[in-house]
Motif scaffolding. Structure first.
Motif, PDB file in Angstrom:
ATOM      1  N   GLU A  20     102.024  18.311 -85.359  1.00 25.62           N
ATOM      2  CA  GLU A  20     102.820  17.081 -85.308  1.00 25.62           C
ATOM      3  C   GLU A  20     104.205  17.357 -84.731  1.00 25.62           C
ATOM      4  O   GLU A  20     104.826  16.495 -84.132  1.00 25.62           O
ATOM      5  CB  GLU A  20     102.973  16.449 -86.703  1.00 25.62           C
ATOM      6  CG  GLU A  20     101.721  15.793 -87.238  1.00 25.62           C
ATOM      7  CD  GLU A  20     100.721  16.810 -87.789  1.00 25.62           C
ATOM      8  OE1 GLU A  20     101.150  17.828 -88.374  1.00 25.62           O
ATOM      9  OE2 GLU A  20      99.511  16.599 -87.607  1.00 25.62           O
ATOM     10  N   GLU A  21     104.691  18.574 -84.924  1.00 23.91           N
ATOM     11  CA  GLU A  21     106.036  18.944 -84.485  1.00 23.91           C
ATOM     12  C   GLU A  21     106.056  19.501 -83.062  1.00 23.91           C
ATOM     13  O   GLU A  21     107.051  19.386 -82.355  1.00 23.91           O
ATOM     14  CB  GLU A  21     106.613  19.991 -85.448  1.00 23.91           C
ATOM     15  CG  GLU A  21     108.035  20.359 -85.173  1.00 23.91           C
ATOM     16  CD  GLU A  21     108.568  21.434 -86.116  1.00 23.91           C
ATOM     17  OE1 GLU A  21     109.781  21.680 -86.043  1.00 23.91           O
ATOM     18  OE2 GLU A  21     107.803  22.030 -86.891  1.00 23.91           O
ATOM     19  N   ALA A  22     104.953  20.127 -82.652  1.00 22.60           N
ATOM     20  CA  ALA A  22     104.938  20.795 -81.350  1.00 22.60           C
ATOM     21  C   ALA A  22     103.531  20.801 -80.767  1.00 22.60           C
ATOM     22  O   ALA A  22     102.542  20.656 -81.490  1.00 22.60           O
ATOM     23  CB  ALA A  22     105.432  22.235 -81.498  1.00 22.60           C
ATOM     24  N   ILE A  23     103.469  21.003 -79.484  1.00 23.30           N
ATOM     25  CA  ILE A  23     102.216  21.258 -78.791  1.00 23.30           C
ATOM     26  C   ILE A  23     101.940  22.743 -79.020  1.00 23.30           C
ATOM     27  O   ILE A  23     102.752  23.591 -78.660  1.00 23.30           O
ATOM     28  CB  ILE A  23     102.363  20.947 -77.288  1.00 23.30           C
ATOM     29  CG1 ILE A  23     102.720  19.472 -77.095  1.00 23.30           C
ATOM     30  CG2 ILE A  23     101.111  21.330 -76.522  1.00 23.30           C
ATOM     31  CD1 ILE A  23     103.383  19.163 -75.756  1.00 23.30           C
ATOM     32  N   VAL A  24     100.835  23.066 -79.673  1.00 25.99           N
ATOM     33  CA  VAL A  24     100.535  24.448 -80.045  1.00 25.99           C
ATOM     34  C   VAL A  24      99.491  25.006 -79.082  1.00 25.99           C
ATOM     35  O   VAL A  24      98.434  24.406 -78.898  1.00 25.99           O
ATOM     36  CB  VAL A  24     100.029  24.534 -81.503  1.00 25.99           C
ATOM     37  CG1 VAL A  24      99.680  25.968 -81.876  1.00 25.99           C
ATOM     38  CG2 VAL A  24     101.073  23.958 -82.467  1.00 25.99           C
ATOM     39  N   ILE A  25      99.816  26.157 -78.468  1.00 25.14           N
ATOM     40  CA  ILE A  25      98.926  26.748 -77.468  1.00 25.14           C
ATOM     41  C   ILE A  25      98.678  28.220 -77.805  1.00 25.14           C
ATOM     42  O   ILE A  25      99.615  28.981 -78.036  1.00 25.14           O
ATOM     43  CB  ILE A  25      99.536  26.630 -76.051  1.00 25.14           C
ATOM     44  CG1 ILE A  25      99.772  25.154 -75.716  1.00 25.14           C
ATOM     45  CG2 ILE A  25      98.610  27.278 -75.014  1.00 25.14           C
ATOM     46  CD1 ILE A  25     100.513  24.930 -74.427  1.00 25.14           C
ATOM     47  N   ASP A  26      97.419  28.602 -77.805  1.00 26.36           N
ATOM     48  CA  ASP A  26      97.001  29.985 -78.044  1.00 26.36           C
ATOM     49  C   ASP A  26      97.310  30.808 -76.797  1.00 26.36           C
ATOM     50  O   ASP A  26      96.842  30.494 -75.702  1.00 26.36           O
ATOM     51  CB  ASP A  26      95.501  29.998 -78.336  1.00 26.36           C
ATOM     52  CG  ASP A  26      94.929  31.381 -78.544  1.00 26.36           C
ATOM     53  OD1 ASP A  26      95.671  32.383 -78.440  1.00 26.36           O
ATOM     54  OD2 ASP A  26      93.710  31.466 -78.809  1.00 26.36           O
TER      55      ASP A  26
END
Length: 167
Positions: A138-144
């Motif tokens: 919800e706070e950030a775009i999370v990328i592996d």
């Protein structure tokens, strides 16, 4: 597309590489947060001494000011804790955050290939992981980040398009 973007992650996660790639694709200026540390902070990190919240306070405020001064910008910044990310966003409602998520072993391997960076030693990286409170989706775009850099960059661009549609 959002106009202000902060690329988050521990040292060696690819913030500068991905941030610069985003800035180039979007035609935005790129700022590496490392360039805005005080000489005292750089000296501490060069000696292998982790920064404290107090050490980071003025640095984060200067990056927030940079966001205020630039209608478009991509900034690479560790942003390890929610309170740091709050300072970065202070007074702005259009900051998209991209978190580059990786494990310590992957990132340490990357660190060992770097030359001439003041961030010194595995102990420093471990201290960042100890400090890190990962942002939520919800706070950030999370990328592996275990993927190739081109894939990470593509996912970041796609995430920003999705973020713009939600905003």
């Amino acid at each position: 597309m959002t106009k202000r973007i902060v690329v988050l992650g521990v040292s060696g996660s690819g913030k500068s590489l991905i941030g610069k790639g985003l800035a180039d694709q979007l035609g935005y200026p790129f700022f590496d947060g490392d360039d805005f540390h005080s000489p005292e902070n750089v000296a501490k990190m060069s000696e292998g001494t982790p920064l404290t919240d107090e050490d980071r306070k003025d640095w984060l405020a200067s990056l927030n000011q940079l966001l205020h001064e630039n209608p478009t910008a991509v900034i690479a910044c560790s942003g390890l804790k929610p309170e740091y990310r709050t300072i970065l966003r202070r007074g702005l409602d259009d900051v998209a955050m991209i978190y580059l998520k990786g494990d310590i072993d992957t990132i340490w391997q990357r660190h060992q290939k770097r030359n001439g960076h003041y961030f010194n030693g595995r102990g420093m990286l471990e201290s960042q992981f100890e400090t890190l409170i990962e942002p939520t989706t919800e706070e950030a775009i999370v990328i592996d980040i275990s993927q190739e850099a081109e894939v990470v960059l593509k996912e970041a661009m796609n995430g920003l398009q999705g973020y713009a549609q939600k905003a």
